[in-house]
Design an enzyme around this catalytic site. Structure first.
Site, short mmCIF file in Angstrom:
data_model
loop_
_atom_site.label_atom_id
_atom_site.label_comp_id
_atom_site.label_asym_id
_atom_site.label_seq_id
_atom_site.Cartn_x
_atom_site.Cartn_y
_atom_site.Cartn_z
CG HIS A 67 -0.43 0.27 2.52
ND1 HIS A 67 -0.18 -0.71 3.44
CD2 HIS A 67 -0.07 1.43 3.11
CE1 HIS A 67 0.30 -0.16 4.54
NE2 HIS A 67 0.38 1.14 4.37
CG ASP A 107 0.12 -4.09 2.79
OD1 ASP A 107 0.54 -3.57 1.75
OD2 ASP A 107 -0.15 -3.44 3.82
CB SER A 193 3.11 1.99 5.99
OG SER A 193 1.85 2.14 6.52
#
Length: 255
Positions: A67, A107, A193
């Site tokens: 992402h 992911d 992230s």
């Protein structure tokens, strides 16, 4: 669940967008000794200025969350203080083909550096799992790292790398096949992230998303790298070798 995950993952990716602030950075951790984590990589989209973290797994490959994909990504190696960034290196992004932004899972992304890194004291790789690990075999005491705010929703991002210890939950509590998870308000949030979950000097996970559980606890999910080793090995092969294997496979079918 999928809608909540979609919102959270977007928050993780866009934590440094001007005027936006929620749970940012490694919370409840400590400042890392400068350059003591030479595998850490700072990732920034030169157009949107959205940031993520990543980690160097080979001289020409950085691993991060899918992402975090952007059209103008650059990676910065050997970083301690983000106020003093070296020249960025352009990359070719290879997100997992089954990743979808509105549902959890898959992911994971490989960024292939257009110019391979020169390994030295401040730029080094980190090991990946050698085989698919049963959840019970992974060390429970792990570490997460990243650049971000030092408190929830307050203050500017930390310019220096921070780290925090987290304890992995039992796999039954995690409830999803391809993730590891930890619980509590110490650990990563938006802005972290793509950073690594390090257990015993091995990168076992990738910071993916978090959500509040029914008991009110904050649960952070990490992509379980060991579940993707076949895809990782295939994606990291040189293009010429990939082309040869595809050609050979087609020839074998013809024969």
């Amino acid at each position: 669940m999928s809608f909540l995950w979609h919102i959270t993952s977007l928050l993780l990716l866009h934590s440094c967008t001007p005027g936006f602030s929620m749970h940012d950075g490694i919370v409840g951790g400590k400042v890392s000794i400068p350059h003591s984590r030479p595998f850490m990589v700072y990732i920034r989209d030169s157009k949107t200025e959205a940031v993520c973290d990543g980690f160097l797994v080979r001289e020409d490959c950085v691993m991060t969350a899918a992402h975090c994909k952007g059209s103008h990504l650059k990676v910065y190696l050997g970083v301690d203080d983000t106020n003093f960034l070296p020249d960025g290196v352009a990359v070719h992004p290879f997100p997992h083909p089954q990743f979808k932004s509105n549902t959890p899972g898959h992911d994971i992304m490989i960024l292939k550096l257009k110019t391979p890194a020169t390994l030295n004291k401040t730029v080094k790789t980190i090991a990946l799992p050698k085989k698919e690990n049963p959840k019970h075999a992974i060390l429970k005491d792990c570490m997460v790292l990243g650049w971000g705010l030092e408190d929830y929703g307050r203050g500017p991002p930390s310019s220096v790398l921070k780290e925090a210890n987290v304890t992995l939950l039992d796999s039954k509590k995690c409830r999803t096949k391809d993730t590891l998870c930890s619980e509590g308000t110490t650990g990563p949030a938006e802005g972290d992230s793509g950073g690594p979950l390090v257990c015993g000097d091995v990168a076992h996970g990738i910071v993916s998303y978090y959500k509040k559980e029914s008991n009110g606890e904050l649960c952070t999910r990490y992509t379980d790298i060991s579940q993707y080793l076949k895809w990782i090995n295939c994606s990291m092969k040189p293009p010429t070798l990939q082309q040869y294997e595809t050609w050979k496979g087609n020839l074998d079918k013809l024969i």
